[in-house]
Design an enzyme around this catalytic site. Structure first.
Site, PDB file in Angstrom:
ATOM      1  N   ASP A   1      -7.125   4.316  -4.389  1.00  0.00           N
ATOM      2  CA  ASP A   1      -7.755   4.194  -3.061  1.00  0.00           C
ATOM      3  C   ASP A   1      -8.345   5.582  -2.793  1.00  0.00           C
ATOM      4  O   ASP A   1      -8.577   6.346  -3.746  1.00  0.00           O
ATOM      5  CB  ASP A   1      -6.723   3.771  -1.999  1.00  0.00           C
ATOM      6  CG  ASP A   1      -7.365   3.387  -0.670  1.00  0.00           C
ATOM      7  OD1 ASP A   1      -7.923   2.293  -0.570  1.00  0.00           O
ATOM      8  OD2 ASP A   1      -7.351   4.209   0.286  1.00  0.00           O
TER       9      ASP A   1
ATOM     10  N   LYS B   1       0.878  -1.186   0.000  1.00  0.00           N
ATOM     11  CA  LYS B   1       0.000   0.000   0.000  1.00  0.00           C
ATOM     12  C   LYS B   1       0.903   1.220   0.000  1.00  0.00           C
ATOM     13  O   LYS B   1       2.024   1.178   0.501  1.00  0.00           O
ATOM     14  CB  LYS B   1      -0.878   0.001   1.261  1.00  0.00           C
ATOM     15  CG  LYS B   1      -2.099   0.866   1.157  1.00  0.00           C
ATOM     16  CD  LYS B   1      -3.279   0.138   0.538  1.00  0.00           C
ATOM     17  CE  LYS B   1      -4.436   1.074   0.305  1.00  0.00           C
ATOM     18  NZ  LYS B   1      -5.645   0.358  -0.141  1.00  0.00           N
TER      19      LYS B   1
HETATM   20  P1  NDP Z   1     -12.931   7.950  -2.568  1.00  0.00           P
HETATM   21  O1  NDP Z   1     -11.833   8.920  -2.391  1.00  0.00           O
HETATM   22  O2  NDP Z   1     -13.517   7.742  -3.913  1.00  0.00           O
HETATM   23  O3  NDP Z   1     -14.140   8.301  -1.570  1.00  0.00           O
HETATM   24  C1  NDP Z   1     -13.927   8.349  -0.202  1.00  0.00           C
HETATM   25  C2  NDP Z   1     -15.219   8.766   0.480  1.00  0.00           C
HETATM   26  O4  NDP Z   1     -15.065   8.598   1.880  1.00  0.00           O
HETATM   27  C3  NDP Z   1     -15.584  10.203   0.248  1.00  0.00           C
HETATM   28  O5  NDP Z   1     -16.977  10.360   0.285  1.00  0.00           O
HETATM   29  C4  NDP Z   1     -14.926  10.894   1.440  1.00  0.00           C
HETATM   30  O6  NDP Z   1     -15.504  12.129   1.809  1.00  0.00           O
HETATM   31  C5  NDP Z   1     -15.151   9.876   2.535  1.00  0.00           C
HETATM   32  N1  NDP Z   1     -14.087   9.976   3.532  1.00  0.00           N
HETATM   33  C6  NDP Z   1     -12.754   9.889   3.327  1.00  0.00           C
HETATM   34  N2  NDP Z   1     -12.084  10.085   4.473  1.00  0.00           N
HETATM   35  C7  NDP Z   1     -13.015  10.313   5.412  1.00  0.00           C
HETATM   36  C8  NDP Z   1     -12.959  10.570   6.793  1.00  0.00           C
HETATM   37  N3  NDP Z   1     -11.785  10.649   7.451  1.00  0.00           N
HETATM   38  N4  NDP Z   1     -14.137  10.741   7.467  1.00  0.00           N
HETATM   39  C9  NDP Z   1     -15.329  10.668   6.809  1.00  0.00           C
HETATM   40  N5  NDP Z   1     -15.440  10.429   5.492  1.00  0.00           N
HETATM   41  C10 NDP Z   1     -14.300  10.246   4.809  1.00  0.00           C
HETATM   42  O7  NDP Z   1     -12.364   6.564  -1.988  1.00  0.00           O
HETATM   43  P2  NDP Z   1     -12.891   5.082  -2.228  1.00  0.00           P
HETATM   44  O8  NDP Z   1     -14.358   5.086  -2.396  1.00  0.00           O
HETATM   45  O9  NDP Z   1     -12.031   4.484  -3.268  1.00  0.00           O
HETATM   46  O10 NDP Z   1     -12.489   4.386  -0.855  1.00  0.00           O
HETATM   47  C11 NDP Z   1     -13.383   4.305   0.258  1.00  0.00           C
HETATM   48  C12 NDP Z   1     -12.940   3.195   1.189  1.00  0.00           C
HETATM   49  O11 NDP Z   1     -12.913   1.951   0.464  1.00  0.00           O
HETATM   50  C13 NDP Z   1     -11.536   3.339   1.784  1.00  0.00           C
HETATM   51  O12 NDP Z   1     -11.518   2.790   3.078  1.00  0.00           O
HETATM   52  C14 NDP Z   1     -10.684   2.479   0.857  1.00  0.00           C
HETATM   53  O13 NDP Z   1      -9.504   2.035   1.498  1.00  0.00           O
HETATM   54  C15 NDP Z   1     -11.638   1.332   0.613  1.00  0.00           C
HETATM   55  N6  NDP Z   1     -11.352   0.533  -0.559  1.00  0.00           N
HETATM   56  C16 NDP Z   1     -11.316   1.095  -1.810  1.00  0.00           C
HETATM   57  C17 NDP Z   1     -11.052   0.319  -2.909  1.00  0.00           C
HETATM   58  C18 NDP Z   1     -11.122   0.852  -4.294  1.00  0.00           C
HETATM   59  O14 NDP Z   1     -11.079   0.044  -5.224  1.00  0.00           O
HETATM   60  N7  NDP Z   1     -11.255   2.151  -4.497  1.00  0.00           N
HETATM   61  C19 NDP Z   1     -10.714  -1.119  -2.764  1.00  0.00           C
HETATM   62  C20 NDP Z   1     -10.872  -1.633  -1.416  1.00  0.00           C
HETATM   63  C21 NDP Z   1     -11.152  -0.819  -0.370  1.00  0.00           C
HETATM   64  P3  NDP Z   1     -14.745  13.497   1.470  1.00  0.00           P
HETATM   65  O15 NDP Z   1     -14.952  13.701  -0.001  1.00  0.00           O
HETATM   66  O16 NDP Z   1     -15.398  14.517   2.317  1.00  0.00           O
HETATM   67  O17 NDP Z   1     -13.308  13.274   1.844  1.00  0.00           O
END
Ligand code: NDP
Length: 438
Positions: A158, A118
């Protein structure tokens, strides 16, 4: 654990991730002297390599900015390092070590040959122009490119790293290496990407929920679902839930939650996708756009009664109280799209109440699984049709579920945490054993 805590000072998320795995696999380790003699657990918690570097870049006002870049290459026993890049101000070494550690077991569960890694940076893409994001990505890759490669380490996206960032990172890698190679996944469809990769994590989390529900004779259809986040994973979780006949009533971002008891239908979801992916706006705008929807500032979705919960934002977003509220409000299934979104006290509540609880390393493995399929297509100069990739994703989620049941069944209850940890561990441990002390 004492050694892990003192050696990895203040890396609380890493301690948390290690403790959860150690608790699950300890009976297996104690029953297998070869694992103890070879110090498999002690080696698993030590990254094979950590790279940390300066990322200087110049913003639109001409000012020099400096961020910190990382790549944690955790374990390559069963394949090249594979795992995403996260760009978010909260990124630090401890967070990336926790994510890389989880990735080792998740990748093992997918049935594909991928080790765990990662990386990322404390860079915040929010509020930056496309040009600033490009300058940053290019500077980040100027250092990272010498450490990655199709047989060494293959990063993906991510939090904060989506299609735009992967494009800039790939462009700079290609320029530096003078090679068009499968060194990143999540690529655009025009330059080697796979169909369904964008959707895979969210779709996979719903497929995993479907598998869990089927063990109790239930289905996704007509269930009310709460989702946190509104990024890649949340959007495609919502999309698949709608296709399978569920009603989605929440989405969120780091500033608050929208609740729409009328249901977030396909049209509203398309609007959210445009808001988040093109205009890069905030979820609160939803409540102004659609009548009947409410916006709850600084609130997570877990107080809204639902049958199914899909935490899809970030780590530790469900604490003990949130878990109790979900259970008391009748939630029967939690499928984690995010990595480690439930704090240990919350996990205890889910397990004590014997609800269907799919931990991230199993439930969100669809993303990295389709990354593996993207690598396979790149190697064979192939481009599989959408249906074929989706079928393979469903088969992989089914296989992960079967493996969790195999190692986690206790009477008529399946402890998916134990199942995922033990199934992921055994394959990696056996490979390490066979490869000697490296
Ligand atoms: P994105 O950046 O596309 O979206 C992240 C979302 O989560 C946004 O709505 C963001 O809000 C919110 N968020 C981020 N940090 C925080 C925080 N500290 N508190 C509250 N809300 C938060 O990321 P992904 O959708 O790709 O990833 C989301 C989760 O899924 C993560 O945990 C990631 O590790 C996991 N994941 C993702 C994969 C992928 O293929 N993308 C694969 C496996 C797991 P805001 O815009 O306000 O920051």
């Amino acid at each position: 654990m004492q050694g892990v805590v003192s050696k990895n000072y203040r890396e609380l998320e890493f301690h948390q991730a290690v403790l959860e795995v150690v608790e699950s696999v300890m009976p297996v380790v104690l029953a297998t002297p070869a694992y103890q003699d070879a110090k498999i657990l002690e080696r698993l918690v030590e990254p094979e390599r950590v790279i940390m570097f300066r990322v200087p870049w110049i913003d639109d006002r001409g000012e020099v900015q400096i961020n910190r870049g990382f790549r944690v290459e955790m374990n390559s026993a069963i394949g090249p390092y594979k795992g995403g890049l996260r760009f978010h101000p909260t990124v630090n070494l401890g967070v990336l070590k926790f994510l890389a550690f989880e990735q080792v077991f998740k990748n093992s569960l997918t049935t594909l040959s991928m080790g765990g890694g990662k990386g990322g940076s404390d860079f915040n893409p929010k509020g930056k122009s496309d040009n600033e994001v490009m300058w940053f990505c290019q500077s980040f890759m100027n250092e990272l490119f010498r450490h990655i490669g199709p047989e060494t380490d293959i990063p993906a996206g991510d939090i904060g790293v989506g299609a735009r960032e992967i494009g800039y990172l790939f462009g700079q890698y290609k320029r530096l290496a003078n090679r068009f190679s499968a060194v990143l996944t999540g690529k655009g469809l025009e330059y080697g990407g796979s169909l369904i990769r964008l959707e895979a994590t969210g779709y996979g989390a719903v497929y995993f929920a479907r598998e869990m529900l089927a063990t109790r004779g239930q289905s996704v259809e007509d269930k009310v679902a709460a989702i946190s986040g509104s990024g890649n994973v949340a959007q495609h979780t919502a999309e698949k839930l709608l296709q399978l006949g569920a009603k989605v009533i929440t989405l969120s971002d780091s500033a608050g939650t929208i609740v729409d008891q009328n249901g977030i239908d396909e049209e509203k979801l398309a609007w959210v996708m445009e808001l988040k992916n093109v205009r890069r706006g905030r979820i609160r705008d939803y409540a102004e756009k659609f009548t009947g929807a409410k916006y709850l500032t600084d609130t997570k979705p877990w107080g809204v009664p639902c049958d199914l919960a899909f935490p899809s934002a970030t780590q530790n977003e469900i604490d003990r109280n949130d878990a109790e509220t979900l259970v008391n409000n009748g939630c029967i299934c939690v499928s984690e799209g995010a990595n480690m979104p439930t704090a240990p006290e919350g996990v205890d509540i889910f397990l004590e109440n014997k609800i269907l609880y799919g931990p991230g390393k199993a439930a969100n493995a669809g993303g990295v699984a389709v990354s593996g399929l993207e690598m396979a297509q790149n190697r064979g100069f192939l481009h599989w049709p959408r249906d074929e990739v989706d079928q393979r994703l469903q088969q992989i989620m089914h296989a992960i579920h079967e493996n969790c049941v195999k190692y986690g069944k206790n009477g008529d209850f399946v402890n998916y945490v134990q199942g995922a940890n033990v199934a992921g561990f055994v394959k990696v441990a056996d490979a390490m054993l066979k490869q000697g002390v490296v």
